[in-house]
Design an enzyme around this catalytic site. Structure first.
Site, PDB file in Angstrom:
ATOM      1  N   ARG A 105    -106.054  12.446 -29.527  1.00 10.95           N
ATOM      2  CA  ARG A 105    -105.599  11.831 -30.813  1.00 10.95           C
ATOM      3  C   ARG A 105    -106.188  10.322 -30.810  1.00 10.95           C
ATOM      4  O   ARG A 105    -105.913   9.828 -29.861  1.00 10.95           O
ATOM      5  CB  ARG A 105    -103.931  11.603 -30.803  1.00 10.95           C
ATOM      6  CG  ARG A 105    -103.417  10.795 -31.982  1.00 10.95           C
ATOM      7  CD  ARG A 105    -102.119  11.026 -32.303  1.00 10.95           C
ATOM      8  NE  ARG A 105    -101.837  12.365 -33.044  1.00 10.95           N
ATOM      9  CZ  ARG A 105    -100.706  12.503 -33.577  1.00 10.95           C
ATOM     10  NH1 ARG A 105     -99.749  11.703 -33.914  1.00 10.95           N
ATOM     11  NH2 ARG A 105    -100.669  13.730 -34.151  1.00 10.95           N
ATOM     12  N   HIS A 132    -106.927  16.278 -39.580  1.00 11.73           N
ATOM     13  CA  HIS A 132    -105.784  16.912 -38.746  1.00 11.73           C
ATOM     14  C   HIS A 132    -105.610  18.251 -38.781  1.00 11.73           C
ATOM     15  O   HIS A 132    -104.644  18.943 -39.393  1.00 11.73           O
ATOM     16  CB  HIS A 132    -104.270  16.216 -39.150  1.00 11.73           C
ATOM     17  CG  HIS A 132    -103.107  16.226 -38.233  1.00 11.73           C
ATOM     18  ND1 HIS A 132    -103.238  16.565 -36.823  1.00 11.73           N
ATOM     19  CD2 HIS A 132    -101.904  15.790 -38.322  1.00 11.73           C
ATOM     20  CE1 HIS A 132    -102.046  16.399 -36.453  1.00 11.73           C
ATOM     21  NE2 HIS A 132    -101.280  15.999 -37.286  1.00 11.73           N
ATOM     22  N   GLN A 135    -102.401  20.600 -37.536  1.00 14.31           N
ATOM     23  CA  GLN A 135    -101.222  20.499 -38.533  1.00 14.31           C
ATOM     24  C   GLN A 135    -101.769  21.577 -39.784  1.00 14.31           C
ATOM     25  O   GLN A 135    -100.916  22.424 -40.051  1.00 14.31           O
ATOM     26  CB  GLN A 135    -101.161  19.245 -38.813  1.00 14.31           C
ATOM     27  CG  GLN A 135    -100.084  19.241 -40.059  1.00 14.31           C
ATOM     28  CD  GLN A 135     -98.520  19.122 -39.450  1.00 14.31           C
ATOM     29  OE1 GLN A 135     -98.274  18.380 -38.467  1.00 14.31           O
ATOM     30  NE2 GLN A 135     -97.818  19.897 -39.879  1.00 14.31           N
ATOM     31  N   ASP A 227     -97.596  13.548 -47.571  1.00 16.45           N
ATOM     32  CA  ASP A 227     -97.944  12.881 -46.150  1.00 16.45           C
ATOM     33  C   ASP A 227     -97.433  11.340 -46.658  1.00 16.45           C
ATOM     34  O   ASP A 227     -97.498  11.034 -47.686  1.00 16.45           O
ATOM     35  CB  ASP A 227     -99.395  13.133 -45.552  1.00 16.45           C
ATOM     36  CG  ASP A 227     -99.445  12.652 -44.536  1.00 16.45           C
ATOM     37  OD1 ASP A 227     -98.480  12.170 -43.803  1.00 16.45           O
ATOM     38  OD2 ASP A 227    -100.578  12.350 -44.005  1.00 16.45           O
ATOM     39  N   CYS A 267     -96.005  16.838 -43.199  1.00 14.25           N
ATOM     40  CA  CYS A 267     -96.381  17.082 -41.860  1.00 14.25           C
ATOM     41  C   CYS A 267     -95.443  16.158 -41.088  1.00 14.25           C
ATOM     42  O   CYS A 267     -95.412  16.655 -39.910  1.00 14.25           O
ATOM     43  CB  CYS A 267     -97.890  16.745 -41.672  1.00 14.25           C
ATOM     44  SG  CYS A 267     -98.079  14.925 -42.023  1.00 14.25           S
ATOM     45  N   ARG A 295     -95.963  24.648 -35.369  1.00  9.55           N
ATOM     46  CA  ARG A 295     -97.001  23.954 -34.681  1.00  9.55           C
ATOM     47  C   ARG A 295     -97.169  24.637 -33.055  1.00  9.55           C
ATOM     48  O   ARG A 295     -98.048  24.671 -32.554  1.00  9.55           O
ATOM     49  CB  ARG A 295     -96.722  22.549 -34.389  1.00  9.55           C
ATOM     50  CG  ARG A 295     -96.729  21.917 -35.674  1.00  9.55           C
ATOM     51  CD  ARG A 295     -98.143  21.381 -36.414  1.00  9.55           C
ATOM     52  NE  ARG A 295     -99.028  20.686 -35.244  1.00  9.55           N
ATOM     53  CZ  ARG A 295     -99.049  19.289 -35.188  1.00  9.55           C
ATOM     54  NH1 ARG A 295     -98.321  18.545 -35.617  1.00  9.55           N
ATOM     55  NH2 ARG A 295     -99.769  18.789 -34.416  1.00  9.55           N
TER      56      ARG A 295
END
Ligand code: CP
Ligand code: NVA
Length: 310
Positions: A105, A132, A135, A227, A267, A295
């Site tokens: 990340r 991402h 996700q 988001d 998310c 996930r």
């Protein structure tokens, strides 16, 4: 080191073909419904997590998923020598000598690309400023489970044209989803990513359309997604963003404009009263918690895929 067999990196959704994604989703369902069958699949393997930004879900779902398949994890946060100027390429070669797979990340997507080019083991994107993929792939797998299909699903994304939006665009274009994105004009998604997606819809069906009108975007959709307005690394812009994005909140009006059976996704982390009202996030159309749980299953499947394991 002789750990080189065929493997794949996962840097963005567009790295995968439609068939590969569907294969990953099928395996994720097997993992979800019969996890015991996969309990040794990462035995004697060690996965590194190199995170330069905060995380709750991504870190925990990867670590838990690896442990559930009998693997080990090592977490490296901001204290690595990267923060003191060691090069990305040297770091990648060193980590690849100790580890069997690496989840990263970071900030600029180019950092991840450079890392992956130098890495002798699979690298998975745990979020960059631009993408991402874990996700978005997990979310499409969840939508597929709820509706029994992805082809022709009508979906709206309302908010910032950010990393999440980009990965959803790439997924929609491969999976035949009709995606409308409503963002302020100055925060629209990367036009190049939209152009590439439009080309892919010619082969796969679906559509990717941008508008500045959130209510028009929400009309009749089966999936309503949002988001945060201020992503990690943009904190200095949060006051300006809160003003600009005020009309881009997922609230009762948008839910009422959507299909009666709409599912609301986010998310997470969520900021109630900003990009989504508490009433909607905690209300009957919200699926955000099972969405987050998913996930675990999709990432276990993605790891096996990237390692070339059948
Ligand atoms: N959605 C997501 O990636 O959450 P974290 O930032 O907590 O990992
Ligand atoms: N767009 C958000 C996603 C967090 C999971 C961010 O980058 O902070």
């Amino acid at each position: 080191m002789t750990k080189k067999k065929a493997f794949r990196h996962l840097l963005r959704v567009g790295d995968l073909t439609r068939e590969e994604i569907l294969h990953v989703f099928g395996r994720a369902e097997e993992i979800r419904t019969d996890p015991g069958r996969f309990r040794d699949r990462m035995a004697r393997e060690t996965v590194g997590l190199l995170f330069e930004k905060s995380s709750t879900r991504t870190r925990l779902s990867f670590e838990a998923g690896i442990h559930q398949m009998a693997g080990d994890t090592v977490f490296l946060g901001g204290e690595s020598q990267l923060a003191r100027g060691e090069t990305i390429e040297d770091t990648a070669r060193i980590m690849g000598g100790y580890l069997d797979m690496i989840v990263i990340r970071t900030f600029g997507h180019d950092r991840l690309e450079r890392f992956s080019r130098a890495s002798p083991v699979p690298v998975l994107n745990g979020l960059t400023d631009s993408h991402h993929p874990c996700q978005a792939l997990s979310d499409f797998s969840y939508i597929s489970r709820i509706f029994g299909t992805l082809k022709g699903i009508r979906m709206a994304y309302v908010g910032d044209g950010n990393n999440m939006a980009h990965s959803l665009i790439e997924g929609a274009a491969l999976l035949g989803v009709d995606l409308v994105l409503a963002t302020p004009t100055e925060y629209r998604p990367d036009p190049q990513i939209i152009r590439e997606a439009e080309e892919k819809t010619l082969a796969n069906g679906g559509s990717v359309v941008w508008t500045s009108d959130p209510l028009a975007a929400a009309k009749g959709v089966q999936v309503l997604y949002t988001d945060v307005w201020t992503s990690m690394g943009q904190e200095a812009e949060s006051t300006v963003r809160e003003q600009t994005f005020r009309g881009y909140q997922v609230n009762r009006e948008l839910v009422e404009a959507a299909d009666r059976e709409v599912i609301v996704l986010h998310c997470l982390p969520a900021y109630r009263g900003k990009e989504i009202t508490a009433e909607v996030l905690d209300g009957p159309r919200s699926h955000v918690f099972p969405q987050a749980e998913n996930r675990l299953y999709v990432q276990k499947s993605l790891m096996l895929f990237c390692q070339g394991k059948e």
